[in-house]
Design an enzyme around this catalytic site. Structure first.
Site, PDB file in Angstrom:
ATOM      1  CG  HIS A 189      49.247  39.570  19.956  1.00  0.00           C
ATOM      2  ND1 HIS A 189      47.624  40.085  19.846  1.00  0.00           N
ATOM      3  CD2 HIS A 189      49.844  40.428  20.468  1.00  0.00           C
ATOM      4  CE1 HIS A 189      47.655  40.991  21.039  1.00  0.00           C
ATOM      5  NE2 HIS A 189      48.882  41.139  21.496  1.00  0.00           N
ATOM      6  CG  ASP A 218      45.059  38.774  18.746  1.00  0.00           C
ATOM      7  OD1 ASP A 218      45.950  37.673  18.714  1.00  0.00           O
ATOM      8  OD2 ASP A 218      45.090  39.794  19.022  1.00  0.00           O
ATOM      9  CB  SER A 272      48.099  42.069  24.737  1.00  0.00           C
ATOM     10  OG  SER A 272      48.082  43.196  23.728  1.00  0.00           O
TER      11      SER A 272
END
Length: 402
Positions: free
Chosen positions: A133, A163, A241
């Site tokens: 992402h 992911d 992230s």
């Protein structure tokens, strides 16, 4: 009389507690070495405060002294020494990822969209591990190393359902410091971990916490759930992230991926993808650009009280060839009639019950083309078992719905 007995009992308990605590901690924890005759009670602290010794106060004599051997030779406590060692050993493996993409609104007007995330160097060839992402809609991706050198990155491979993505930069090997891989199967709740990344664009920031829970599930796409997720309480914020989750030995045990928060900032609940999943996925991404999974040829199911009713089959696909039935379709003049009750209801896969599309997909996506899975189905109130040989992988993972 009763009041006096109660008071005496309390005094005896207090004396016993004081004696027990003294024996528990020992004299060294509460007092300082015995003062030499002639010294005053209120001795001044040593002039050299940079000494790797800690100042303590004698609770009984109200004196200040030095407790020896509490700090290391570098002036750090054992916990601080671990924290510093982890950061010094791992921070050069952490990269800052900046992205630039285009976004269209409902009036088809396009605008630039900037993003920021983290990643980790995984080999000397320039491969960088991050979240899918982070780079999903990016037109341009740049990676900044620990030495502030920035390189353009290209996408090597991605696995949206987990992911995970791998990008690559062309940087000299001497500037790349691959992170050491750990083993997430050895993790325990309560173990200390460190989250490294670039929250809010603040490069190579480290926060610490502990593993709050294991084997969580996290939905990253519709009907796609990652299992064995690590829950942590280390501070994770936007920009973290894709950054590494490190244990006290300086080894990668996970990749920070999400937070549970209503305000898009740390609320003490973060999630990380376990490194053992990363170990399985990354080699395929580097070799094939994607994870090769088995295709069963069932594109839609409907959740019912009995199980998963087959709503749509791929024509000529593995499931249809094996004898799995979808809705019965008939034509009456210009009208096409669809009898959904005639479709098979999937109860289990390889003897494992399935109640949701995510559970069904999870069992199928763990298989490879050519593997055989056994579907337990309900048809006309009778239980049947059908063996299905899986075909090639499905590239469009958004095509499965309920």
């Amino acid at each position: 009389m009763r009041t006096r007995i109660d008071i005496l009992f309390i005094l005896v308990c207090m004396a016993f507690t004081t004696t027990s605590m003294s024996s528990l901690f020992g004299q060294d924890a509460l007092t300082v070495p015995q003062q030499k005759p002639g010294t005053t009670q209120n001795a001044q602290p040593p002039a050299n405060l940079s000494s790797p010794e800690v100042l303590v106060r004698d609770r009984q004599k109200n004196a200040i002294g030095v407790a020896p051997d509490f700090y290391g030779t570098d002036g750090l406590t054992p916990d601080e020494a671990i924290n510093v060692a982890v950061y010094e050993n791992c921070n050069r493996s952490v990269v800052n990822i900046s992205t630039l993409g285009l976004r269209s609104d409902r009036f088809f007007m396009r605008s630039t969209e900037e993003g920021n995330g983290s990643g980790a160097v995984i080999d000397a060839k320039g491969h960088i591990l991050t979240n899918f992402h982070v780079i999903e809609r990016a037109q341009h991706v740049n990676v900044t190393l620990y030495n502030e050198e920035t390189y353009p990155a290209t996408l090597v491979g991605a696995d949206p359902v987990n992911d995970i993505a791998v990008i690559k930069i062309e940087a000299p090997a001497e500037e790349l410091f691959p992170v050491s891989m750990g083993d997430s199967s050895t993790l325990r709740v309560g173990m200390r971990v460190f989250a490294l990344g670039n929250p809010f664009g603040l490069e190579r920031t480290m926060s610490q916490g502990m593993i709050s829970s294991l084997n969580r599930t996290l939905e990253v796409q519709r009907n796609w759930i990652i299992k064995s997720i690590i829950q942590i309480d280390a501070a994770i914020n936007p920009g973290n992230s894709g950054g590494p989750l490190i244990d006290t030995h300086g080894r990668l045990v996970g990749m920070n991926t999400a937070i549970a928060s209503r305000v898009e900032q740390s609320a003490g609940i973060g999630f990380a993808i376990p490194v053992n999943l990363i170990r399985r996925v990354v080699p395929e991404l580097i070799k094939h650009g994607r994870v090769i999974r088995g295709e069963i040829g069932i594109t839609h199911v409907t959740v019912t009280d009995q199980g998963l009713r087959v709503s749509r089959l791929t024509e000529g696909g593995p499931a249809e060839k094996a004898g799995v039935r979808g809705p019965a379709v008939s034509r009456r003049g210009p009208v096409i009639l669809v009898d959904r009750s005639a479709a098979d209801v999937i109860i289990a896969v390889n003897q494992q019950p399935v109640a949701t599309a995510a559970e069904f997909l999870g069992l199928i996506e763990s298989k490879k083309p050519g593997d055989v899975v056994t579907l337990t189905i309900l048809r006309n109130k009778s239980i049947h078992e059908i063996a299905v040989t899986l075909g090639g992988d499905v590239r469009n993972t958004d095509g499965f719905g309920i």
